[in-house]
Design a protein around this motif. Sequence first.
Motif, PDB file in Angstrom:
ATOM      1  N   VAL A 110      -0.130   6.159  -0.323  1.00  0.00           N
ATOM      2  CA  VAL A 110      -0.842   5.011   0.254  1.00  0.00           C
ATOM      3  C   VAL A 110      -2.344   5.093   0.011  1.00  0.00           C
ATOM      4  CG1 VAL A 110       0.898   4.739   2.049  1.00  0.00           C
ATOM      5  CG2 VAL A 110      -1.127   6.136   2.504  1.00  0.00           C
ATOM      6  N   THR A 114       6.165   8.488   3.382  1.00  0.00           N
ATOM      7  CA  THR A 114       5.799   7.145   2.931  1.00  0.00           C
ATOM      8  C   THR A 114       5.566   7.146   1.427  1.00  0.00           C
ATOM      9  OG1 THR A 114       3.381   7.328   3.059  1.00  0.00           O
ATOM     10  CG2 THR A 114       4.549   6.800   5.108  1.00  0.00           C
ATOM     11  N   SER A 168      10.811   1.155  -2.116  1.00  0.00           N
ATOM     12  CA  SER A 168      10.055   0.344  -1.141  1.00  0.00           C
ATOM     13  C   SER A 168      10.486  -1.123  -1.154  1.00  0.00           C
ATOM     14  CB  SER A 168       8.559   0.442  -1.436  1.00  0.00           C
ATOM     15  OG  SER A 168       8.269  -0.118  -2.710  1.00  0.00           O
ATOM     16  N   SER A 187      10.447  -6.369  13.177  1.00  0.00           N
ATOM     17  CA  SER A 187      10.774  -6.357  11.750  1.00  0.00           C
ATOM     18  C   SER A 187      11.949  -7.290  11.458  1.00  0.00           C
ATOM     19  CB  SER A 187      11.030  -4.926  11.264  1.00  0.00           C
ATOM     20  OG  SER A 187      12.401  -4.624  11.310  1.00  0.00           O
ATOM     21  N   SER A 199       8.442  -4.289   0.443  1.00  0.00           N
ATOM     22  CA  SER A 199       7.439  -3.837   1.410  1.00  0.00           C
ATOM     23  C   SER A 199       6.184  -3.351   0.709  1.00  0.00           C
ATOM     24  CB  SER A 199       8.006  -2.716   2.272  1.00  0.00           C
ATOM     25  OG  SER A 199       9.100  -3.182   2.995  1.00  0.00           O
ATOM     26  N   GLN A 200       5.060  -3.697   1.283  1.00  0.00           N
ATOM     27  CA  GLN A 200       3.790  -3.279   0.685  1.00  0.00           C
ATOM     28  C   GLN A 200       2.941  -2.536   1.699  1.00  0.00           C
ATOM     29  OE1 GLN A 200       2.051  -6.822  -1.007  1.00  0.00           O
ATOM     30  NE2 GLN A 200       3.977  -7.342  -1.989  1.00  0.00           N
ATOM     31  N   ASP A 201       3.592  -2.009   2.734  1.00  0.00           N
ATOM     32  CA  ASP A 201       2.840  -1.376   3.817  1.00  0.00           C
ATOM     33  C   ASP A 201       3.017   0.141   3.827  1.00  0.00           C
ATOM     34  OD1 ASP A 201       5.466  -1.210   4.557  1.00  0.00           O
ATOM     35  OD2 ASP A 201       5.260  -2.331   6.424  1.00  0.00           O
ATOM     36  N   GLY A 202       3.542   0.684   2.713  1.00  0.00           N
ATOM     37  CA  GLY A 202       3.750   2.126   2.634  1.00  0.00           C
ATOM     38  C   GLY A 202       5.161   2.536   3.007  1.00  0.00           C
ATOM     39  N   THR A 238       2.248  10.955   5.488  1.00  0.00           N
ATOM     40  CA  THR A 238       1.669   9.922   4.641  1.00  0.00           C
ATOM     41  C   THR A 238       0.435  10.463   3.923  1.00  0.00           C
ATOM     42  OG1 THR A 238       1.023   7.578   4.602  1.00  0.00           O
ATOM     43  CG2 THR A 238       0.231   8.878   6.461  1.00  0.00           C
ATOM     44  N   GLU A 285      -2.601   1.268   4.638  1.00  0.00           N
ATOM     45  CA  GLU A 285      -1.158   1.100   4.833  1.00  0.00           C
ATOM     46  C   GLU A 285      -0.701   2.036   5.939  1.00  0.00           C
ATOM     47  OE1 GLU A 285      -2.573   1.769   1.909  1.00  0.00           O
ATOM     48  OE2 GLU A 285      -1.745   0.561   0.298  1.00  0.00           O
ATOM     49  N   TYR A 286      -0.804   1.580   7.174  1.00  0.00           N
ATOM     50  CA  TYR A 286      -0.433   2.493   8.258  1.00  0.00           C
ATOM     51  C   TYR A 286       0.707   1.978   9.131  1.00  0.00           C
ATOM     52  CZ  TYR A 286      -4.578  -0.092   9.900  1.00  0.00           C
ATOM     53  OH  TYR A 286      -5.523  -1.036  10.162  1.00  0.00           O
ATOM     54  N   ALA A 287       1.608   1.223   8.524  1.00  0.00           N
ATOM     55  CA  ALA A 287       2.774   0.758   9.271  1.00  0.00           C
ATOM     56  C   ALA A 287       3.614   1.927   9.777  1.00  0.00           C
ATOM     57  CB  ALA A 287       3.627  -0.148   8.393  1.00  0.00           C
TER      58      ALA A 287
END
Lengths: 312, 132
Positions: free
Chosen positions: A149, A146, A116, A269, A119-122, A48, A153-155
């Motif tokens: 980011v 990813t 993506s 999820s 999704s907005q978390d990477g 990432t 954004e560390y999902a």
Amino acid sequence: MTNPATPGALDRRALARRLTQALEASAHQSLASFGKARHGYTPRIGITGAPGAGKSTLIDQLALRRIERYDPVTGRMAVLAIDPSSPLSRGSILGDRIRMAKVAGDPRFYIRSVPSRRSQDGLCDNVADLLLVLEGYRFDEILLETVGVGQAEYAVRNQVDTVVLIIPPNAGDTVQAMKAGIVEIADIIVINKSDLPEADKTRLELSAIVERHRYYAADWQPMVLMVSALGGTGIDALHDAIDAHQTWVRRTKSADQVRRERARHHVESLLERSLRTHISNAEADLFEQSMSDAFQTLAKRLAADANQANNG
Amino acid sequence: MSLQGKRFLIAKPGLDGHDVGAKVIALALRDAGADVIYTGLRKSPDYIAQVAVDEDVDVLGLSILSGSHIALVEQTLACLAALNAQDIKIMVGGIIPPEDREPLRALGVVGVFTDENTLDDMIQTIDRVLAQ
């Protein structure tokens, strides 16, 4: 889900199609396909970092180095590369593959580009499903790239064992701003483009931040490494650092523990997806009721899903 | 009209080194909602066919300015057939003389686009072809 893989041969067509299905699946469809599947123990490495940090170029070099660990005949690695979807048109340009010229034509690697979507978390929609499909095809290792980011954004932390954070050398004040954020969840921090003059300053700043984290990290001390992905320097050290972290993960967690954690995040999820669907499909006046009534109605719909999934 | 959920590979086979057109097309497709993968310049037909399979695309768009469109399409089709992927639709864009358009269609190309087409025309045609 029956295991689709036979040792040795990789049916790339079938795999590619299963991934498309998994990418498009609703929570219902996912449960129908994977509801009874068991999570694997395949090493998963997340890469990432900010846009333009050099993630794809680094993966190109790293994948080529890491494949040497595996069987020369049957060894294979998967790369799942996520690029952002346009919030306007929902379309995307998936360009990571262009920077993976060393491995892109090599049959030992399977590269898949995914958008993506919402999704907005990477990461991307249904990423846990995609990883499960890849595991079913018995890759020796899975690399997850990813979206580019920012700070929070560390999902990716929940989807992989080892998180490699790539930082460009001129990050400067950004590094300061990242103190409470993505830097804290990285197992390995890579300063890419290390030939540029600001790289050493960035390394010192990051080392100081990592030092501070020693209060929290029980065992694993994050490493700060200098790499030039384009020039190919520092790749061996990164490769060794990933091995060291993988060894640490496998020493501190049993296979069952890793599987449990993967299952936990996957269920999370699925629940989120299901709930999101119910909220977008909800009749307009649902939210004219009291919040507690709306909450109860949605919870009941979620419970109905659960029954259907278990009987279906 | 929307190409949402459709996957495209835009590829540059052969030796011509100009991809402004390919990039304009990629962006137009993205703006129509499609997911678009671009190969980069100077790729071989067997590489392109393998990427089309690995990425499970609905459409493979070949951008060719070199004049060797017939040969490159034939080779790419053969490579797709070898991978059991004849169902992937092929479209061609670039400098395609009028007399070559029917021969390309006869080979199985479902769309031929040149500078005579507007981007809107192209998107509408693609939408129609994919709806069939």
